[in-house]
Scaffold this motif. Structure first.
Motif: not given
Length: 173
Positions: A126-132
């Protein structure tokens, strides 16, 4: 090498160690990277949280977690329920002012089933794009995490109408 440049490199190294510990499922290392009241010279048995640099964490979709107990418990839960996770960090920016550093980045996350053994293919991920945003504080033993806040990045059309979609509201008058 100038001190500010050295600070940036040290923060970058600490930030990389944080994500590497997550990938390795190394709870002890994760715990050692988070700020403690003792890191700030505060008596851990009694202190005003506002003066002690209480840590906080927001995982994507979670409420804010405050204090070492809640934050570290969340990482233990994530590690116990994630067989495989890998972070590819992009858009990393480090800013250091005095004893505080802010790292903003994009976490390109792959997660899923068990990590493959040598020679095996990787199963579905599962790919996920997150800003942190990770906030660090300088301590006598080095830079420690003070706050981590991560939010998912919505796909371009998530929550927005598709301008190419046919209008199904019926004929207009």
């Amino acid at each position: 090498m100038s001190a500010p440049h050295t600070d940036v490199e040290q923060v970058e190294a600490t930030n990389a160690a944080f994500y590497e510990a997550l990938e390795q499922g190394d709870f002890e290392e994760i715990a050692s990277l988070w700020l403690t009241p003792a890191d700030l010279g505060v008596d851990e048995s009694y202190h005003d949280p506002a003066d002690a640099g209480v840590i906080s964490c927001v995982h994507p979709g979670w409420p804010v977690l405050t204090g070492r107990g809640e934050v570290l418990r969340s990482y233990a839960l994530i590690m116990a329920n994630t067989d495989y996770i890998q972070f590819f960090l992009t858009d990393v920016h480090v800013s250091v002012t005095g004893d505080t550093a802010v790292v903003s980045c994009t976490e390109n996350i792959l997660s899923g089933g068990p990590a493959p053994k040598a020679g095996e293919e990787l199963g579905p991920l599962l790919g996920q794009l997150v800003v942190a945003t990770n906030v660090y504080r300088r301590t006598p033993s080095g830079w420690k995490l003070w706050s981590h806040h991560a939010s998912p990045v919505l796909a371009e059309n998530d929550g927005a109408e598709d301008p190419e979609a046919p209008d199904d509201t019926g004929p207009s008058s």
